[in-house]
Design an enzyme around this catalytic site. Structure first.
Site, PDB file in Angstrom:
ATOM      1  N   SER A  18      -2.511 -10.014 -18.576  1.00  0.00           N
ATOM      2  CA  SER A  18      -3.025  -9.917 -17.360  1.00  0.00           C
ATOM      3  C   SER A  18      -4.200 -11.108 -16.812  1.00  0.00           C
ATOM      4  CB  SER A  18      -3.759  -8.497 -17.075  1.00  0.00           C
ATOM      5  OG  SER A  18      -4.340  -8.249 -15.769  1.00  0.00           O
TER       6      SER A  18
ATOM      7  N   TYR B  34     -10.183   1.910 -17.277  1.00  0.00           N
ATOM      8  CA  TYR B  34     -10.204   2.614 -15.942  1.00  0.00           C
ATOM      9  C   TYR B  34     -10.924   3.965 -16.260  1.00  0.00           C
ATOM     10  CZ  TYR B  34      -6.573  -0.819 -14.439  1.00  0.00           C
ATOM     11  OH  TYR B  34      -5.751  -2.004 -14.137  1.00  0.00           O
TER      12      TYR B  34
ATOM     13  N   ARG C 216     -10.842   3.864   0.214  1.00  0.00           N
ATOM     14  CA  ARG C 216     -11.565   2.973  -0.814  1.00  0.00           C
ATOM     15  C   ARG C 216     -12.790   2.590  -0.299  1.00  0.00           C
ATOM     16  NH1 ARG C 216      -8.128  -0.345  -4.949  1.00  0.00           N
ATOM     17  NH2 ARG C 216      -7.112   1.598  -5.159  1.00  0.00           N
TER      18      ARG C 216
ATOM     19  N   GLN D 289       1.172   8.707   0.444  1.00  0.00           N
ATOM     20  CA  GLN D 289       0.939   7.189   0.416  1.00  0.00           C
ATOM     21  C   GLN D 289       2.212   6.696  -0.572  1.00  0.00           C
ATOM     22  OE1 GLN D 289      -2.858   6.510  -0.936  1.00  0.00           O
ATOM     23  NE2 GLN D 289      -3.750   6.715   0.908  1.00  0.00           N
TER      24      GLN D 289
ATOM     25  N   LYS E  77      -4.954   0.142   8.190  1.00  0.00           N
ATOM     26  CA  LYS E  77      -5.874   1.398   8.440  1.00  0.00           C
ATOM     27  C   LYS E  77      -7.429   1.041   8.758  1.00  0.00           C
ATOM     28  CE  LYS E  77      -6.602   3.223   3.864  1.00  0.00           C
ATOM     29  NZ  LYS E  77      -6.668   4.420   2.935  1.00  0.00           N
TER      30      LYS E  77
ATOM     31  N   ASN F 225       5.070   4.387   0.537  1.00  0.00           N
ATOM     32  CA  ASN F 225       5.178   2.835  -0.143  1.00  0.00           C
ATOM     33  C   ASN F 225       6.561   2.843  -0.865  1.00  0.00           C
ATOM     34  OD1 ASN F 225       2.730   2.974   1.292  1.00  0.00           O
ATOM     35  ND2 ASN F 225       1.643   2.222  -0.526  1.00  0.00           N
TER      36      ASN F 225
ATOM     37  N   TRP G 222      -0.280  -6.747  -9.063  1.00  0.00           N
ATOM     38  CA  TRP G 222      -1.382  -5.582  -8.573  1.00  0.00           C
ATOM     39  C   TRP G 222      -2.019  -5.826  -7.110  1.00  0.00           C
ATOM     40  CZ3 TRP G 222      -6.844  -6.614  -8.233  1.00  0.00           C
ATOM     41  CH2 TRP G 222      -7.262  -7.818  -9.080  1.00  0.00           C
ATOM     42  N   SER G 223      -2.317  -4.674  -6.560  1.00  0.00           N
ATOM     43  CA  SER G 223      -2.955  -4.707  -5.247  1.00  0.00           C
ATOM     44  C   SER G 223      -1.989  -4.976  -4.167  1.00  0.00           C
ATOM     45  CB  SER G 223      -4.428  -5.151  -5.159  1.00  0.00           C
ATOM     46  OG  SER G 223      -5.405  -4.337  -5.971  1.00  0.00           O
ATOM     47  N   PRO G 224      -0.660  -4.720  -4.241  1.00  0.00           N
ATOM     48  CA  PRO G 224       0.239  -5.543  -3.147  1.00  0.00           C
ATOM     49  C   PRO G 224      -0.132  -5.123  -1.763  1.00  0.00           C
ATOM     50  CG  PRO G 224       1.267  -3.469  -4.421  1.00  0.00           C
ATOM     51  CD  PRO G 224      -0.112  -3.892  -5.151  1.00  0.00           C
TER      52      PRO G 224
HETATM   53  P1  NDP Z   1      -2.818  -1.005  -3.987  1.00  0.00           P
HETATM   54  O1  NDP Z   1      -2.893  -2.446  -3.047  1.00  0.00           O
HETATM   55  O2  NDP Z   1      -1.480  -0.657  -3.970  1.00  0.00           O
HETATM   56  O3  NDP Z   1      -3.759  -0.213  -3.102  1.00  0.00           O
HETATM   57  C1  NDP Z   1      -3.853   0.902  -3.355  1.00  0.00           C
HETATM   58  C2  NDP Z   1      -4.914   2.016  -2.457  1.00  0.00           C
HETATM   59  O4  NDP Z   1      -4.663   1.475  -1.120  1.00  0.00           O
HETATM   60  C3  NDP Z   1      -4.625   3.539  -2.452  1.00  0.00           C
HETATM   61  O5  NDP Z   1      -5.470   3.954  -3.376  1.00  0.00           O
HETATM   62  C4  NDP Z   1      -5.105   3.805  -1.205  1.00  0.00           C
HETATM   63  O6  NDP Z   1      -6.581   3.762  -1.134  1.00  0.00           O
HETATM   64  C5  NDP Z   1      -4.313   2.665  -0.286  1.00  0.00           C
HETATM   65  N1  NDP Z   1      -3.387   2.954   0.285  1.00  0.00           N
HETATM   66  C6  NDP Z   1      -2.215   2.749  -0.210  1.00  0.00           C
HETATM   67  N2  NDP Z   1      -0.896   2.962   0.339  1.00  0.00           N
HETATM   68  C7  NDP Z   1      -1.505   3.474   1.631  1.00  0.00           C
HETATM   69  C8  NDP Z   1      -0.844   3.944   2.620  1.00  0.00           C
HETATM   70  N3  NDP Z   1       0.611   4.113   2.860  1.00  0.00           N
HETATM   71  N4  NDP Z   1      -1.627   4.472   3.613  1.00  0.00           N
HETATM   72  C9  NDP Z   1      -2.940   4.249   3.550  1.00  0.00           C
HETATM   73  N5  NDP Z   1      -3.609   3.866   2.504  1.00  0.00           N
HETATM   74  C10 NDP Z   1      -2.765   3.550   1.492  1.00  0.00           C
HETATM   75  O7  NDP Z   1      -3.160  -1.057  -5.294  1.00  0.00           O
HETATM   76  P2  NDP Z   1      -4.693  -0.984  -6.262  1.00  0.00           P
HETATM   77  O8  NDP Z   1      -5.622  -1.959  -5.869  1.00  0.00           O
HETATM   78  O9  NDP Z   1      -4.562   0.455  -6.181  1.00  0.00           O
HETATM   79  O10 NDP Z   1      -3.825  -1.497  -7.539  1.00  0.00           O
HETATM   80  C11 NDP Z   1      -2.718  -0.842  -7.872  1.00  0.00           C
HETATM   81  C12 NDP Z   1      -2.921  -0.922  -9.763  1.00  0.00           C
HETATM   82  O11 NDP Z   1      -2.759  -2.186 -10.039  1.00  0.00           O
HETATM   83  C13 NDP Z   1      -4.015  -0.205 -10.199  1.00  0.00           C
HETATM   84  O12 NDP Z   1      -3.769   1.091 -10.416  1.00  0.00           O
HETATM   85  C14 NDP Z   1      -3.633  -0.789 -11.689  1.00  0.00           C
HETATM   86  O13 NDP Z   1      -2.674  -0.239 -12.380  1.00  0.00           O
HETATM   87  C15 NDP Z   1      -3.418  -2.328 -11.226  1.00  0.00           C
HETATM   88  N6  NDP Z   1      -4.488  -3.250 -11.303  1.00  0.00           N
HETATM   89  C16 NDP Z   1      -4.426  -4.376 -12.476  1.00  0.00           C
HETATM   90  C17 NDP Z   1      -5.471  -5.065 -12.392  1.00  0.00           C
HETATM   91  C18 NDP Z   1      -5.589  -6.019 -13.508  1.00  0.00           C
HETATM   92  O14 NDP Z   1      -6.689  -6.750 -13.722  1.00  0.00           O
HETATM   93  N7  NDP Z   1      -4.670  -5.859 -14.228  1.00  0.00           N
HETATM   94  C19 NDP Z   1      -6.740  -5.207 -11.414  1.00  0.00           C
HETATM   95  C20 NDP Z   1      -6.515  -3.959 -10.452  1.00  0.00           C
HETATM   96  C21 NDP Z   1      -5.344  -3.082 -10.219  1.00  0.00           C
HETATM   97  P3  NDP Z   1      -7.404   5.001  -0.288  1.00  0.00           P
HETATM   98  O15 NDP Z   1      -6.513   6.006   0.168  1.00  0.00           O
HETATM   99  O16 NDP Z   1      -8.441   5.377  -1.255  1.00  0.00           O
HETATM  100  O17 NDP Z   1      -7.865   4.154   0.912  1.00  0.00           O
END
Ligand code: NDP
Length: 319
Positions: free
Chosen positions: A153, A55, A229, A292, A217, A296, A206-208
């Protein structure tokens, strides 16, 4: 506060909402904002943090390590991963060879400022390296005390089964799988979840909130929210685009009455939804702002009644 769940068939408890720093720390957000997100996570009762050496090309581990400095180590569960190159790309910089694993763990520990990680994960499956070599290297890392537990993973059900069998032969146990999972990405339900459940392995998903899409949004036809993002040209915009079409975005808007019925925001509904699956130990959330995280984490402990789960399926219609 956040509830805890056991990780696989182990005695390790992790916060069912876990904070991860892909695309944010060391990249999209400044270090102050990253630290504020980690602080918000700790304040909300999150004790489990996930990162990877790749990362932001190692910066994310460094930023997380700095943000957690001074915290009581025993009160944290720190997870990282190995597979992709972090250097200029020499012949042994990728994959799960003994050489790459042994060299990578030391770099991760230094950047994270810790003597051990709680969970060390194979970020992907390596089709070139014998699985026996990979699992032996993980066994040795556990014996050296550099990692307490081992996970994988994005491995298929068959790969998980093979890795699990070898781990048992070698005297440790594979306890987790980290796949993508959300209302918009349900691939693991068919094979990975049943196989894992049979073997005593949990999912850390990941990415819930589908990288922000399930927060609602992104509205069809409207401008992209500034700083989100989808506007992040350092990488986020490219990663999120798989979900950015008007049909999906409209269906997400249509979920609002379901969330309102439970007194939840759409983001909270999305996080709560993945936690309804018994094989999921944690929803691995990301955040670019502390608000956020605070929003969440309120998904912890929410129960979604069966009729609303069915309503969600109908609205999303298999997208
Ligand atoms: P999420 O689906 O939780 O997305 C997070 C992003 O969504 C935030 O950075 C923000 O982005 C936006 N967001 C989240 N909550 C809110 C809210 N309440 N209101 C508005 N916008 C919101 O998960 P990620 O995609 O970030 O993944 C989470 C983790 O999973 C990673 O950090 C990593 O640790 C892991 N991961 C693992 C992978 C693997 O291959 N093993 C691959 C990918 C992730 P913004 O504000 O920029 O719009």
């Amino acid at each position: 506060m956040v509830n805890y769940r056991y990780l696989g068939n182990s005695g390790l408890k992790i916060s069912e909402i876990t904070y991860g720093n892909w695309l944010t720390h060391g990249s999209q957000v400044e270090n102050d904002a990253a630290t504020a997100c980690v602080r918000a996570a700790l304040d909300a009762g999150i004790s489990t943090f996930d990162t990877a050496d790749v990362y932001a090309n190692t910066k994310a581990e460094q930023v997380l390590g700095d943000a957690l400095k001074g915290e009581r180590r025993e009160s944290l569960e720190i997870f990282t991963k190995v597979y992709w190159p972090t250097g200029p790309g020499g012949p042994n910089d990728t994959g799960l060879s003994r050489k790459h694993i042994m060299e990578s763990i030391d770099g991760s520990l230094t950047r994270l400022g810790t003597d051990y990680v709680d969970l060390y994960q194979a970020h992907r499956f390596d089709t070139e390296t014998p699985l026996e070599e990979t699992m032996q290297a993980f066994a040795d890392i556990v014996r050296q005390g550099k990692a307490l537990y081992i996970g994988v993973s994005e491995w298929t059900a068959d790969q998980i089964r093979a890795g699990h069998a070898l781990s048992k032969e070698l005297g440790f146990q594979l306890i987790s799988s980290q796949p993508q999972y959300s209302m918009l990405w349900r691939v693991i339900e068919d094979e990975v979840v049943p196989t894992s459940a049979e073997l005593g392995i949990s999912q850390i998903v990941w990415s819930p909130v589908a990288q922000g899409v399930l927060t609602g949004k992104y509205v069809p036809g409207a401008e992209l929210p500034a700083g989100s993002r989808a506007t992040d040209e350092k990488g986020g915009a490219n990663m999120i685009k798989r979900f950015m079409n008007d049909d999906v975005l409209q269906r997400v808007q249509d979920l609002k009455p379901v969330a309102e019925q439970l007194d939840l925001s759409l983001a909270q509904l999305a996080v709560a939804w993945v936690l309804q699956n018994d094989n999921v130990a944690a929803a691995l959330i990301g955040a670019s702002r502390p608000e956020q995280v605070a929003e969440n984490v309120k998904a912890s402990g929410v129960v979604i009644p069966q009729e609303l789960l069915e309503k969600i399926d109908t609205i999303l219609g298999g997208v």
